[in-house]
Motif scaffolding. Structure first.
Motif, PDB file in Angstrom:
ATOM      1  N   CYS A   1      -1.450  -3.796   2.716  1.00 15.88           N
ATOM      2  CA  CYS A   1      -1.773  -4.069   1.316  1.00 15.88           C
ATOM      3  C   CYS A   1      -0.801  -5.086   0.735  1.00 15.88           C
ATOM      4  O   CYS A   1       0.397  -4.800   0.589  1.00 15.88           O
ATOM      5  CB  CYS A   1      -1.745  -2.780   0.498  1.00 15.88           C
TER       6      CYS A   1
ATOM      7  N   CYS B   1       0.701  -3.820  -2.664  1.00 14.80           N
ATOM      8  CA  CYS B   1       1.796  -2.863  -2.506  1.00 14.80           C
ATOM      9  C   CYS B   1       3.062  -3.553  -2.012  1.00 14.80           C
ATOM     10  O   CYS B   1       4.157  -3.290  -2.507  1.00 14.80           O
ATOM     11  CB  CYS B   1       1.384  -1.758  -1.529  1.00 14.80           C
TER      12      CYS B   1
ATOM     13  N   ASP C   1       3.385   2.623   0.236  1.00  9.40           N
ATOM     14  CA  ASP C   1       1.976   2.854   0.548  1.00  9.40           C
ATOM     15  C   ASP C   1       1.262   3.347  -0.711  1.00  9.40           C
ATOM     16  O   ASP C   1       1.820   3.347  -1.809  1.00  9.40           O
ATOM     17  CB  ASP C   1       1.801   3.814   1.724  1.00  9.40           C
ATOM     18  N   TYR C   2      -0.001   3.757  -0.524  1.00 12.01           N
ATOM     19  CA  TYR C   2      -0.828   4.121  -1.671  1.00 12.01           C
ATOM     20  C   TYR C   2      -0.306   5.329  -2.439  1.00 12.01           C
ATOM     21  O   TYR C   2      -0.647   5.544  -3.610  1.00 12.01           O
ATOM     22  CB  TYR C   2      -2.260   4.378  -1.224  1.00 12.01           C
TER      23      TYR C   2
ATOM     24  N   CYS D   1       2.777   3.467  -4.716  1.00 12.90           N
ATOM     25  CA  CYS D   1       2.787   2.042  -5.070  1.00 12.90           C
ATOM     26  C   CYS D   1       2.560   1.796  -6.559  1.00 12.90           C
ATOM     27  O   CYS D   1       2.799   0.689  -7.054  1.00 12.90           O
ATOM     28  CB  CYS D   1       1.761   1.270  -4.254  1.00 12.90           C
TER      29      CYS D   1
ATOM     30  N   ARG E   1      -0.311   1.553  -7.955  1.00  7.14           N
ATOM     31  CA  ARG E   1      -1.641   0.937  -8.079  1.00  7.14           C
ATOM     32  C   ARG E   1      -1.612  -0.384  -8.847  1.00  7.14           C
ATOM     33  O   ARG E   1      -2.336  -0.569  -9.833  1.00  7.14           O
ATOM     34  CB  ARG E   1      -2.619   1.896  -8.761  1.00  7.14           C
TER      35      ARG E   1
ATOM     36  N   VAL F   1      -9.119  -4.911  -3.056  1.00  5.11           N
ATOM     37  CA  VAL F   1      -8.732  -3.615  -2.482  1.00  5.11           C
ATOM     38  C   VAL F   1      -9.938  -2.686  -2.496  1.00  5.11           C
ATOM     39  O   VAL F   1     -10.730  -2.698  -3.445  1.00  5.11           O
ATOM     40  CB  VAL F   1      -7.581  -2.986  -3.298  1.00  5.11           C
TER      41      VAL F   1
ATOM     42  N   CYS G   1      -7.554   1.723  -0.062  1.00  6.23           N
ATOM     43  CA  CYS G   1      -6.390   0.854  -0.268  1.00  6.23           C
ATOM     44  C   CYS G   1      -6.275  -0.219   0.808  1.00  6.23           C
ATOM     45  O   CYS G   1      -5.188  -0.748   1.054  1.00  6.23           O
ATOM     46  CB  CYS G   1      -5.094   1.658  -0.351  1.00  6.23           C
TER      47      CYS G   1
END
Length: 831
Positions: free
Chosen positions: A711, A714, A722-723, A726, A728, A749, A753
């Motif tokens: 990502c 991120c 990571d998700y 992060c 968002r 995205v 993610c």
């Protein structure tokens, strides 16, 4: 209980790359259980040396002599006009006794099963298999092994292994693709070389500027935003074995034989020590040697979970080698460095200023000094003066703070070369020998290769005579027949049943031993036998040639926002597709479509991972009229769940020939979209062999280039990894990647993610509509990305006029300032 319970050493395979004969010998001599290799075409490393098809018998005989399996890589898409050439290569593989072919194209899987019901097939990582459902989908085709996507983590791998009896293969070392394998269209679109055709131009290794909401973000020395470090999972081997992995794959068919020897020997040690009950931890020297052969910096990739910060360094895209330290001071003829890794005279070094725009200085170490005095041998660490070769390095271009890397170690290379410059086998195979006879009869022996089970019988030329002194004993036979040096064998059990005291000349015993070994090796080198159907070339009818032009073609609008759904609903399109970043908006999209009397299909994510069935279930709960299937895992999920919704197959299923189309249509899809790897001629070729009325063509789109677990949002807009942490940033910002020629490529995205990088300029296939209509194609799709409502309606109006014959295709793409192109490939194999 899965097949991995109570695992033994024999149940685990170390799989090594071989781009040429030297690499193959390096793999065999350093302990590989199997190697994978390609021939001159039809493989995903078209630019490697590769082998010739007529070498297959020789290759397999060599490998089987040493107890090593050989897998041929056929891991590309096969176009319609190549099907007979593909059949010829598969025939050659079956005849040569190749142990398996590694396949991407499911149409090729179908063809292989028509040729042979038992010839082994391995599902390539290019199949994008990342879930138990995807493994289950290919089960009916009796795949011997499935290679999982490199994005699966340890927990997911164990979940998949626990739910299937199909052996799993996982990459453990080498280059990482930033895009999901089989889902990258960038190389061909931007470089004219398709990754799905074995010609990857590595667009991910190029520099990009990061644009955030239209403004360039200052990134310092970070320019290689999509270039991941290299995978090194040697310290994770115990966890991977216990997770249920059967085969451990080393990447590198374009690497040197020294690289192959180095990496194979170290992973061999890691596996063996695990099964010997030892706690294996690679030493610092072993890790440095791995780095020396090739390294962009090491990472666990996704095996220990997604960590976007660790995956990409961003400051360089190529192999660096071993980090030595930084420049403390620049002297008249040397640099002062605090060494962190060993260095000696003759080693190669490079100075890294941390600026990708600056030409690097590098060369050989001429001398090493301490306090001005020359020192000999390898210096392990500490403050040292490095004197480069007189004409190698311009020291006025070296600065305090520059990093120093050891790029080459001639002594290590020499040591590695010794391992494959001889025919010395890595392991010896035991022989079980039985001996019987009596005076007046020949001495008869039975020799069994305990690894293969092959048994040969060898008798003495003369009958046995009574011994006057020194009669034949078992100890004497062990002494004589144990002399197997220079062969692949060692003497195991020996059972003697001799009646009376007899004598055999030593010369005769030696002859019998040599003859037995020769016969057993000949048995090993015979090709494996597979069932082969005797049918000749296919005599299929071409269902695509209907001769009835379409009168009422369907126009489909794929939308990525609710605004686009509303705008499309106001036009005369026949179907809507919703492909949203956040699937929470899917119910609203269905509501809008139905309120305007339009049917709507909802798109699944492009990737399906373990634990993500909730997303697929939510799609059905939104009550669409159909589902757009993006992967085999989703297809299998909906088949197993018994949904009565129509299922449409999208481009990401990589359908490149009529057999692949047949396979998916036979597995529940109502219509399918050809792979974007096909150019116009290849689409036309495929349509002549496929049911055109069940094909859907994308005639307008921003091509989805990369599809990646990595990502960008991120990594560069968040402090998280990571998700889960992060914040968002994708919900509040829009990111694009600007390439070297100034084109800005949007990054979007999805619900998982995962990022998709779209091509900056949309492309149009409007020019070819008359040909498609004449062949009977009824469904035509227009895809939107960031267009507003007015633009959506303008584009749809132009394409409707073209489909109705009121406007030329040329006028459409010119009016839209789009590229006149369908798909991405030139359709050429590298020769």
């Amino acid at each position: 209980m899965n097949y991995m319970t109570a695992r033994t050493r024999e149940m685990v395979e170390l799989l090594a790359p071989a781009g040429n004969w030297e690499c193959m010998k390096a793999a065999v001599n350093n302990g590989a259980d199997a190697i994978f290799f390609g021939v001159e075409k039809f493989n995903a490393r078209a630019r490697a040396d590769n082998f010739k098809m007529d070498e297959l018998p020789e290759i397999m005989a060599y490998l089987h002599k040493f107890g090593v399996k050989g897998y041929l890589t056929f891991n590309i898409l096969v176009f319609e006009n190549e099907m007979e050439d593909a059949r010829e290569l598969i025939d050659a593989c079956v005849d040569a006794g190749v142990d398996a072919v590694i396949v991407q194209d499911l149409g090729l899987v179908k063809m292989i099963r028509e040729i042979s019901p038992d010839f082994p097939i391995h599902g390539s990582t290019q199949m994008t298999i990342t879930s138990p459902e995807a493994v289950d989908f290919v089960k009916e085709y009796d795949l011997e092994v499935v290679v999982l996507g490199r994005e699966n983590n340890l927990k997911q791998i164990k979940t998949i292994a626990d739910k299937t009896n199909t052996p799993l293969e996982v990459f453990v070392h080498g280059a990482l693709c930033v895009s999901y394998s089989g889902q990258c269209l960038t190389s061909e679109m931007w470089g004219g070389r398709s990754a799905n055709r074995g010609e990857c131009a590595q667009a991910c290794r190029l520099p990009y500027d990061l644009l955030v909401d239209g403004e360039q973000k200052e990134m310092g020395n970070i320019a290689y935003l999509l270039s991941p470090k290299d995978l090194a999972a040697i310290d994770l081997m115990p966890e991977l074995i216990e997770a249920g992995v059967k085969s451990f794959k080393i990447e590198g068919r374009m690497k040197t034989p020294e690289y192959v020897a180095n990496v194979v020997s170290k992973y061999r040690k890691a596996i063996d020590q695990y099964f010997e009950g030892e706690a294996y931890v690679p030493s610092k020297q072993e890790v440095r040697e791995l780095e020396q052969s090739f390294s962009r910096g090491f990472t666990h990739g996704f095996l220990t979970g997604t960590n976007n910060k660790k995956l990409v360094d961003g400051t360089f895209p190529k192999s660096r080698g071993v980090y030595l330290g930084t420049v403390k001071k620049v002297l008249k003829d040397a640099v002062l460095c605090e060494l962190e890794s060993p260095l000696k005279r003759g080693d190669g070094i490079v100075f890294d200023a941390g600026n990708p725009q600056v030409k690097e200085e590098g060369g050989r170490v001429y001398d090493l000094r301490r306090n001005g005095h020359k020192v000999e041998g390898e210096i392990p660490e500490g403050l040292i003066e490095i004197v480069p070769g007189r004409h190698d390095v311009k020291l006025n271009r070296v600065h305090v703070g520059d990093k120093i890397w050891k790029t080459n170690d001639p002594e290590l290379d020499r040591r590695l070369r010794k391992t494959f410059e001889t025919e010395q086998p890595h392991r010896l195979f035991p022989l079980s020998v039985k001996v019987w006879g009596k005076e007046g009869t020949p001495l008869t022996t039975s020799w069994q290769d305990t690894r293969t089970g092959d048994t040969v019988t060898v008798s003495s030329d003369a009958v046995l005579e009574a011994a006057r002194k020194r009669p034949l004993t078992i100890d004497y036979l062990v002494e004589q027949w144990g002399r197997l040096g220079g062969t692949i064998y060692e003497l195991g059990e020996l059972d003697m049943d001799i009646d009376g005291d007899v004598i055999v000349p030593v010369k005769e015993l030696n002859r019998m031993r040599r003859e037995a070994v020769e016969q057993l090796i000949e048995c090993r080198m015979r090709p494996r036998a597979f069932t082969k159907n005797t049918a000749g070339k296919e005599t299929e009818v071409r269902p695509g040639q209907t001769g009835a032009p379409v009168q009422s073609p369907a126009l489909i609008s794929l939308c990525r926002t609710l605004e686009q759904i509303e705008a499309s609903s106001m036009t005369d399109v026949d179907y809507l597709y919703a492909d949203f970043e956040f699937t929470r908006d899917y119910p609203r999209a269905v509501e809008i479509a139905h309120a305007n009397g339009k049917k709507i299909a909802l798109a699944t994510p492009r990737i399906h991972m373990p634990g993500e069935n909730g997303v697929l279930n939510a799609i059905t709960k939104a009550q669409p009229d159909a589902i757009l299937i993006r992967n085999t895992g989703a297809l299998q999920y909906y088949r197993q769940s018994g949904t009565n919704l129509p299922l449409f197959g999208d481009f990401s299923l990589n359908i490149a020939n009529h057999k692949a189309a047949e396979l998916f249509l036979d597995n529940g899809l109502e219509n399918v979209t050809p792979s974007y790897d096909l150019n116009i001629q290849q689409v036309l070729d495929m349509l002549e062999w496929s049911p055109a009325d069940r094909m859907e063509l994308v005639i307008h789109q921003h091509l989805p280039m990369f599809h990646t677990e990595h990502c960008v949002y991120c990594t560069f807009l968040s402090e998280g990894t990571d998700y889960t942490n992060c914040g968002r940033p994708c919900e509040s910002h829009r990111v694009s990647l600007q390439d070297r020629i100034g084109m800005s490529h949007p990054v979007r995205v999805d619900v998982g993610c995962r990022n998709t990088v779209y091509n900056a300029i949309e492309q149009s296939g409007a020019e070819y509509l008359p040909q498609f209509l004449a062949l009977g194609v009824q469904r035509y799709r227009v895809e939107f990305l960031e267009e507003d409502a007015d633009k959506v309606q303008e584009v749809l109006s132009l394409y409707r006029e073209a489909l109705n014959g009121k406007r030329t295709g040329t006028s459409v793409w010119r009016a839209l300032k789009a590229t006149n192109q369908l798909g991405v490939t030139r359709g050429q194999l590298v020769k």
